[in-house]
Design a protein around this motif. Structure first.
Motif, PDB file in Angstrom:
ATOM      1  N   LYS A 151       0.825  -1.208   0.000  1.00 55.34           N
ATOM      2  CA  LYS A 151       0.000   0.000   0.000  1.00 55.34           C
ATOM      3  C   LYS A 151       0.859   1.257   0.000  1.00 55.34           C
ATOM      4  CE  LYS A 151      -3.944  -2.150   2.343  1.00 55.34           C
ATOM      5  NZ  LYS A 151      -4.837  -2.133   3.531  1.00 55.34           N
ATOM      6  N   ASP A 152       2.139   1.103   0.300  1.00 55.49           N
ATOM      7  CA  ASP A 152       3.046   2.257   0.280  1.00 55.49           C
ATOM      8  C   ASP A 152       3.381   2.692  -1.147  1.00 55.49           C
ATOM      9  OD1 ASP A 152       3.174   2.294   3.051  1.00 55.49           O
ATOM     10  OD2 ASP A 152       4.882   0.926   3.103  1.00 55.49           O
ATOM     11  N   VAL A 153       3.170   1.789  -2.101  1.00 50.23           N
ATOM     12  CA  VAL A 153       3.472   2.093  -3.501  1.00 50.23           C
ATOM     13  C   VAL A 153       2.213   2.647  -4.169  1.00 50.23           C
ATOM     14  CG1 VAL A 153       4.198   1.155  -5.721  1.00 50.23           C
ATOM     15  CG2 VAL A 153       5.228   0.289  -3.607  1.00 50.23           C
ATOM     16  N   LYS A 154       2.290   3.901  -4.624  1.00 53.52           N
ATOM     17  CA  LYS A 154       1.166   4.564  -5.287  1.00 53.52           C
ATOM     18  C   LYS A 154       1.482   4.718  -6.775  1.00 53.52           C
ATOM     19  CE  LYS A 154      -0.435   5.250  -1.105  1.00 53.52           C
ATOM     20  NZ  LYS A 154      -1.503   4.406  -0.546  1.00 53.52           N
ATOM     21  N   VAL A 155       0.437   4.674  -7.604  1.00 51.55           N
ATOM     22  CA  VAL A 155       0.652   4.799  -9.046  1.00 51.55           C
ATOM     23  C   VAL A 155      -0.389   5.732  -9.660  1.00 51.55           C
ATOM     24  CG1 VAL A 155      -0.738   2.725  -9.495  1.00 51.55           C
ATOM     25  CG2 VAL A 155       0.905   3.522 -11.228  1.00 51.55           C
ATOM     26  N   ASP A 156       0.066   6.580 -10.572  1.00 54.16           N
ATOM     27  CA  ASP A 156      -0.796   7.452 -11.373  1.00 54.16           C
ATOM     28  C   ASP A 156      -0.518   7.178 -12.844  1.00 54.16           C
ATOM     29  OD1 ASP A 156      -2.137   8.994  -9.325  1.00 54.16           O
ATOM     30  OD2 ASP A 156      -0.199   9.964  -8.958  1.00 54.16           O
ATOM     31  N   PHE A 157      -1.570   7.192 -13.656  1.00 56.29           N
ATOM     32  CA  PHE A 157      -1.421   6.877 -15.079  1.00 56.29           C
ATOM     33  C   PHE A 157      -1.639   8.110 -15.938  1.00 56.29           C
ATOM     34  CE2 PHE A 157      -2.821   2.914 -13.070  1.00 56.29           C
ATOM     35  CZ  PHE A 157      -1.876   2.023 -13.542  1.00 56.29           C
ATOM     36  N   TRP A 158      -0.909   8.144 -17.058  1.00 51.47           N
ATOM     37  CA  TRP A 158      -1.147   9.132 -18.110  1.00 51.47           C
ATOM     38  C   TRP A 158      -1.315   8.325 -19.390  1.00 51.47           C
ATOM     39  CZ3 TRP A 158      -2.134  14.267 -18.180  1.00 51.47           C
ATOM     40  CH2 TRP A 158      -2.081  14.914 -19.409  1.00 51.47           C
ATOM     41  N   SER A 159      -2.551   7.938 -19.684  1.00 48.46           N
ATOM     42  CA  SER A 159      -2.811   7.034 -20.804  1.00 48.46           C
ATOM     43  C   SER A 159      -4.301   7.072 -21.138  1.00 48.46           C
ATOM     44  CB  SER A 159      -2.387   5.608 -20.441  1.00 48.46           C
ATOM     45  OG  SER A 159      -2.617   4.710 -21.504  1.00 48.46           O
ATOM     46  N   GLU A 160      -4.658   6.639 -22.352  1.00 47.32           N
ATOM     47  CA  GLU A 160      -6.068   6.598 -22.740  1.00 47.32           C
ATOM     48  C   GLU A 160      -6.856   5.665 -21.828  1.00 47.32           C
ATOM     49  OE1 GLU A 160      -6.795   5.735 -26.806  1.00 47.32           O
ATOM     50  OE2 GLU A 160      -5.609   7.408 -27.571  1.00 47.32           O
ATOM     51  N   LYS A 161      -6.250   4.513 -21.502  1.00 48.93           N
ATOM     52  CA  LYS A 161      -6.905   3.546 -20.637  1.00 48.93           C
ATOM     53  C   LYS A 161      -5.878   2.959 -19.678  1.00 48.93           C
ATOM     54  CE  LYS A 161     -10.377   2.164 -24.085  1.00 48.93           C
ATOM     55  NZ  LYS A 161     -10.935   1.024 -24.881  1.00 48.93           N
ATOM     56  N   SER A 162      -6.298   2.751 -18.441  1.00 45.81           N
ATOM     57  CA  SER A 162      -5.417   2.137 -17.452  1.00 45.81           C
ATOM     58  C   SER A 162      -6.263   1.294 -16.512  1.00 45.81           C
ATOM     59  CB  SER A 162      -4.644   3.200 -16.677  1.00 45.81           C
ATOM     60  OG  SER A 162      -5.536   4.085 -16.007  1.00 45.81           O
ATOM     61  N   TYR A 163      -5.613   0.272 -15.939  1.00 40.12           N
ATOM     62  CA  TYR A 163      -6.344  -0.689 -15.123  1.00 40.12           C
ATOM     63  C   TYR A 163      -5.479  -1.178 -13.966  1.00 40.12           C
ATOM     64  CZ  TYR A 163      -8.621  -1.062 -19.720  1.00 40.12           C
ATOM     65  OH  TYR A 163      -9.215  -0.778 -20.928  1.00 40.12           O
ATOM     66  N   ASP A 164      -6.169  -1.498 -12.862  1.00 34.85           N
ATOM     67  CA  ASP A 164      -5.564  -2.257 -11.770  1.00 34.85           C
ATOM     68  C   ASP A 164      -6.136  -3.666 -11.918  1.00 34.85           C
ATOM     69  OD1 ASP A 164      -4.611  -3.386  -9.473  1.00 34.85           O
ATOM     70  OD2 ASP A 164      -5.323  -1.810  -8.129  1.00 34.85           O
ATOM     71  N   VAL A 165      -5.349  -4.567 -12.476  1.00 33.34           N
ATOM     72  CA  VAL A 165      -5.853  -5.894 -12.862  1.00 33.34           C
ATOM     73  C   VAL A 165      -5.726  -6.874 -11.699  1.00 33.34           C
ATOM     74  CG1 VAL A 165      -5.715  -7.739 -14.559  1.00 33.34           C
ATOM     75  CG2 VAL A 165      -5.060  -5.411 -15.207  1.00 33.34           C
ATOM     76  N   ILE A 166      -6.880  -7.451 -11.292  1.00 33.24           N
ATOM     77  CA  ILE A 166      -6.864  -8.446 -10.217  1.00 33.24           C
ATOM     78  C   ILE A 166      -7.532  -9.757 -10.643  1.00 33.24           C
ATOM     79  CG2 ILE A 166      -6.793  -6.712  -8.383  1.00 33.24           C
ATOM     80  CD1 ILE A 166      -9.786  -7.131  -7.983  1.00 33.24           C
ATOM     81  N   ASP A 167      -8.227  -9.745 -11.785  1.00 27.53           N
ATOM     82  CA  ASP A 167      -8.890 -10.957 -12.294  1.00 27.53           C
ATOM     83  C   ASP A 167      -7.829 -11.965 -12.740  1.00 27.53           C
ATOM     84  OD1 ASP A 167     -10.401 -12.910 -13.490  1.00 27.53           O
ATOM     85  OD2 ASP A 167     -11.300 -11.613 -15.006  1.00 27.53           O
ATOM     86  N   LYS A 168      -7.772 -13.123 -12.070  1.00 27.74           N
ATOM     87  CA  LYS A 168      -6.738 -14.114 -12.362  1.00 27.74           C
ATOM     88  C   LYS A 168      -6.799 -14.600 -13.815  1.00 27.74           C
ATOM     89  CE  LYS A 168      -4.928 -14.220  -8.253  1.00 27.74           C
ATOM     90  NZ  LYS A 168      -5.060 -15.381  -7.369  1.00 27.74           N
ATOM     91  N   LYS A 169      -7.984 -14.592 -14.414  1.00 25.90           N
ATOM     92  CA  LYS A 169      -8.116 -15.048 -15.801  1.00 25.90           C
ATOM     93  C   LYS A 169      -7.361 -14.122 -16.767  1.00 25.90           C
ATOM     94  CE  LYS A 169     -12.633 -17.238 -15.089  1.00 25.90           C
ATOM     95  NZ  LYS A 169     -14.068 -17.242 -15.482  1.00 25.90           N
ATOM     96  N   GLN A 170      -7.198 -12.872 -16.379  1.00 26.04           N
ATOM     97  CA  GLN A 170      -6.476 -11.906 -17.212  1.00 26.04           C
ATOM     98  C   GLN A 170      -4.992 -11.830 -16.852  1.00 26.04           C
ATOM     99  OE1 GLN A 170      -8.597  -8.036 -17.642  1.00 26.04           O
ATOM    100  NE2 GLN A 170     -10.185  -8.968 -16.373  1.00 26.04           N
ATOM    101  N   LEU A 171      -4.592 -12.656 -15.916  1.00 20.55           N
ATOM    102  CA  LEU A 171      -3.224 -12.576 -15.412  1.00 20.55           C
ATOM    103  C   LEU A 171      -2.434 -13.862 -15.664  1.00 20.55           C
ATOM    104  CD1 LEU A 171      -4.005 -10.787 -12.031  1.00 20.55           C
ATOM    105  CD2 LEU A 171      -2.690  -9.827 -13.928  1.00 20.55           C
ATOM    106  N   VAL A 172      -2.810 -14.577 -16.723  1.00 21.92           N
ATOM    107  CA  VAL A 172      -2.073 -15.786 -17.106  1.00 21.92           C
ATOM    108  C   VAL A 172      -1.135 -15.424 -18.248  1.00 21.92           C
ATOM    109  CG1 VAL A 172      -2.216 -18.156 -17.915  1.00 21.92           C
ATOM    110  CG2 VAL A 172      -4.007 -17.242 -16.416  1.00 21.92           C
ATOM    111  N   PHE A 173       0.147 -15.409 -17.959  1.00 22.27           N
ATOM    112  CA  PHE A 173       1.158 -15.045 -18.951  1.00 22.27           C
ATOM    113  C   PHE A 173       2.186 -16.158 -19.043  1.00 22.27           C
ATOM    114  CE2 PHE A 173       0.052 -10.836 -16.909  1.00 22.27           C
ATOM    115  CZ  PHE A 173      -0.887 -10.487 -17.882  1.00 22.27           C
TER     116      PHE A 173
END
Length: 239
Positions: free
Chosen positions: A108-130
């Motif tokens: 929680k100490d790590v904060k992130v800000d995006f500068w992009s058309e689309k951005s996501y905080d991905v937690i769905d395991k189905k989208q995290l198979v690489f």
């Protein structure tokens, strides 16, 4: 032993950057010294430019034939933790408990800000198979088209780690072949431009030079019709 000897040498000769309270002590003597802009530095065989935590150049001080640099600049350059204990007027070098301070992007100490058309905080395991492995989390944002290349405000993720670190370990997954680079808060490059292969998890280490911030910027090297995502896996960490 070489590294320890080198650090001890700098401890003995480096100009210490202390808090205002420390200078109120009666055993502090005023001296007259000069800043020498002509002195150049080589670190581990490569040209090195001393900088502070904002990326600004630090000039060496010459006094009585001896060259001095702030202790924190030297400690950060050689990745030696340094801490000022105001209560005991003590400079603490290294890890007191023998443990290396490692913070993953799950913190929680790590904060992130995006500068992009689309951005996501991905937690769905189905989208995290690489590459056949399931990860527990990732930040993702759309990269820019190759035709625009790098420009002020290129799509990026800006990380605030909460305090200063020396090393950033990134685990990245790109939907398309991409070019990335890493900057500090002053938009100074911490890394050269790097290539990511499509569909591959790539792990890289970046020298943060004692920075609290890192900006990961990316563009699509193949000019896809739909802008692809760059995933920054939360297994990434700073230390």
């Amino acid at each position: 032993m070489k590294k320890k000897g080198l650090i001890l040498l700098f401890v003995a000769t480096a100009l210490l950057s202390l808090s205002t309270g420390a200078f109120a002590a009666s055993n502090i003597n005023e001296i007259k010294a000069i800043l020498n802009k002509d002195i150049k530095f080589v670190k581990n065989g490569s040209s090195w430019r001393p900088t502070d935590d904002r990326g600004s150049q630090v000039l060496p001080i010459v006094y009585n034939g001896t060259t001095y640099l702030p202790l924190r600049v030297i400690a950060d350059a050689f990745q030696i933790p340094v801490k000022w204990n105001a209560a005991s007027q003590t400079i603490e070098l290294g890890e007191g408990n023998g443990q290396i301070d490692v913070t993953t992007f799950f913190s929680k100490d790590v904060k992130v800000d995006f500068w992009s058309e689309k951005s996501y905080d991905v937690i769905d395991k189905k989208q995290l198979v690489f590459e056949g492995k399931t990860y527990n989390g990732a930040y993702a944002f759309t990269a820019e088209n190759v035709g625009l290349g790098w420009y002020d405000g290129s799509p990026n993720a800006k990380f605030n780690f909460g305090k200063k670190y020396n090393t950033l370990h990134l685990a990245l997954y790109a939907e398309s072949a991409m070019k990335i680079r890493v900057l500090n808060a002053n938009n100074q490059q911490l890394s050269k431009e790097m290539s990511l292969e499509e569909g591959k998890v790539t792990e890289i280490d970046i020298d943060l030079q004692g920075s609290q911030y890192a900006i990961v910027s990316a563009y699509d090297a193949q000019n896809q019709a739909v802008k692809p995502l760059l995933y920054i896996l939360k297994d990434s960490y700073v230390k």
